[in-house]
Design an enzyme around this catalytic site. Sequence first.
Site, PDB file in Angstrom:
ATOM      1  N   ALA A 148       0.901  -1.364   0.020  1.00 34.09           N
ATOM      2  CA  ALA A 148       0.030   0.080   0.004  1.00 34.09           C
ATOM      3  C   ALA A 148       0.976   1.189  -0.097  1.00 34.09           C
ATOM      4  O   ALA A 148       1.846   1.322   0.784  1.00 34.09           O
ATOM      5  CB  ALA A 148      -0.893  -0.070   1.229  1.00 34.09           C
ATOM      6  N   CYS A 149       0.552   2.211  -1.083  1.00 35.18           N
ATOM      7  CA  CYS A 149       1.265   3.308  -1.014  1.00 35.18           C
ATOM      8  C   CYS A 149       0.374   4.778  -0.830  1.00 35.18           C
ATOM      9  O   CYS A 149      -0.756   4.247  -0.783  1.00 35.18           O
ATOM     10  CB  CYS A 149       2.316   3.606  -2.452  1.00 35.18           C
ATOM     11  SG  CYS A 149       0.912   3.876  -3.823  1.00 35.18           S
ATOM     12  N   PRO A 150       0.879   5.548  -0.783  1.00 31.73           N
ATOM     13  CA  PRO A 150       0.013   7.028  -0.218  1.00 31.73           C
ATOM     14  C   PRO A 150      -1.002   7.165  -1.267  1.00 31.73           C
ATOM     15  O   PRO A 150      -2.104   7.543  -0.929  1.00 31.73           O
ATOM     16  CB  PRO A 150       1.006   8.246  -0.094  1.00 31.73           C
ATOM     17  CG  PRO A 150       2.384   7.386   0.500  1.00 31.73           C
ATOM     18  CD  PRO A 150       2.104   6.155  -0.449  1.00 31.73           C
ATOM     19  N   THR A 180       2.004   0.748  -5.309  1.00 34.34           N
ATOM     20  CA  THR A 180       1.183  -0.194  -4.589  1.00 34.34           C
ATOM     21  C   THR A 180       1.379  -1.748  -5.489  1.00 34.34           C
ATOM     22  O   THR A 180       1.666  -2.765  -4.878  1.00 34.34           O
ATOM     23  CB  THR A 180      -0.220   0.087  -4.326  1.00 34.34           C
ATOM     24  OG1 THR A 180      -0.222   0.915  -3.465  1.00 34.34           O
ATOM     25  CG2 THR A 180      -1.017  -1.266  -3.966  1.00 34.34           C
ATOM     26  N   GLY A 234      -1.898   4.860  -3.625  1.00 35.22           N
ATOM     27  CA  GLY A 234      -2.432   3.677  -4.314  1.00 35.22           C
ATOM     28  C   GLY A 234      -2.818   3.476  -5.774  1.00 35.22           C
ATOM     29  O   GLY A 234      -3.762   2.737  -6.304  1.00 35.22           O
TER      30      GLY A 234
END
Length: 477
Positions: free
Chosen positions: A8-10, A16, A12
């Site tokens: 999960a990245c900020p 991700t 998304g």
Amino acid sequence: MKFVAITACPTGIAHTYMAAESLEQAAKASGDEIVVETQGSAGSDPLPEEAIASADAVILAADVAVSGRDRFAGLPVVEATVKQAISGAAGLLERARAAAAGGEREPAASADPAGPALTSKAKPGDGVGTRLRQWLMTGVSYLIPFVAAGGLLIALGFALGGYDVTDAPPVTEHFDPASIASWGALSQQTGALAFGFLVPVLAGFIAFAMADRPAIAPGFVGGAVASATGAGFLGGLVAGLLAGAVVLGLKRVKVPKWMAGVMPVVVYPLLGSAAVGVLMYLVVGKPVAAATTGLTNWLGGLTGTSAVLLGALLGLMMAFDMGGPVNKAAYTFAIGGLTTDAQASLEIMAAVMAAGMAPPLALALATAVRGALFTPVERENGRAAWLLGASFITEGAIPFAAADPLRVIPPLMLGSAVTGAMSMGLGATLRAPHGGLFVIGFIGGPLQFLLSLLVGTLVSAAAVVLLKQFTGAARTA
């Protein structure tokens, strides 16, 4: 061994899924089994219960809080950043094997009666500077869907109704289904409403990142006041930070146990909204509005060398970390200007998108013309980078930069700086905040935009090839 993972990245969007693919490829190479849940902007498909039950360890490769972490109670857990998963997936699997042999296990979590929590990137143990960046990035991550929806609808409205579509009467008073102009007005007015949420959403989720869900309402109220007073994006940033700080202060007040249940639902939102409203209306709003007006006027006065230099700076920022905080700062600056509808702001948006498209396109071109300088995996990534670059997904360049940063990042920054400078100098404009070549119809001066992108892509590709050629890049079959 069997593993489960969450990425999960900020935002998304890209990191991700790239992290998930990297983990899957590494597991395949090592003979392990892994099932990955991507908690992206499009939602996620939860890990099968049987996969969790049979897992030897869990890998959490995330730059935001992981949703549903309580599922892994009793399992060994390895935590890492998304970047570590993209560039060092094999190492993460080794850490997971070690954890399975005797690492710490995830404690059981108590159930949350309020249901699934929103996710924030902020972590209590981080330093002040790190937490500030994380609060701002959380706000930006929740902002992006509104930017994409509102911006593209506005751009579509201009495409259908022409540049005077903003003068059309409200569609609730006049709408002709047989008229393309009416559909353009409908699209533009819907997009404008979506765009109207930008500042409140930014402020609300900055506040949420600071003080959790009780701060969302004060943050949204502060953002709405920022919009009403003309404080704009700068006001939204200030309002979010104020709302978070006020609610954090309220949380420090000791209350009787019988009041504890109503504090987060009633008292914190009520007092927080009142306090932020007073501060924004009477203290902060007008000065920040004056600063916003000054910035807008400065942008509107940019011509010649100053505009070219700004475009070069934004290009450098877009390519520096390819989707990271510096890239997002440049992007957020550009979309903030879209709310002003000034000519210079539209030029900045075009420069930022072109500069963000150049890195993956340059690497796709470099792998196509001098494939021997790249590994087989890089050549495969290069084929995918054509579509990623055309779609304005700068993250398509990350696998190359992670593997060889010194010979990849500087050339990409050079080419993106050229792209941004040329786009600003030639006066290309853009009303859509995303979409790449797929929104070419919404670009003012499309030939200027494409020429800037082409030259910057060629500069970066040539520079990457030359650096690899003359500094001993390993050749592969």
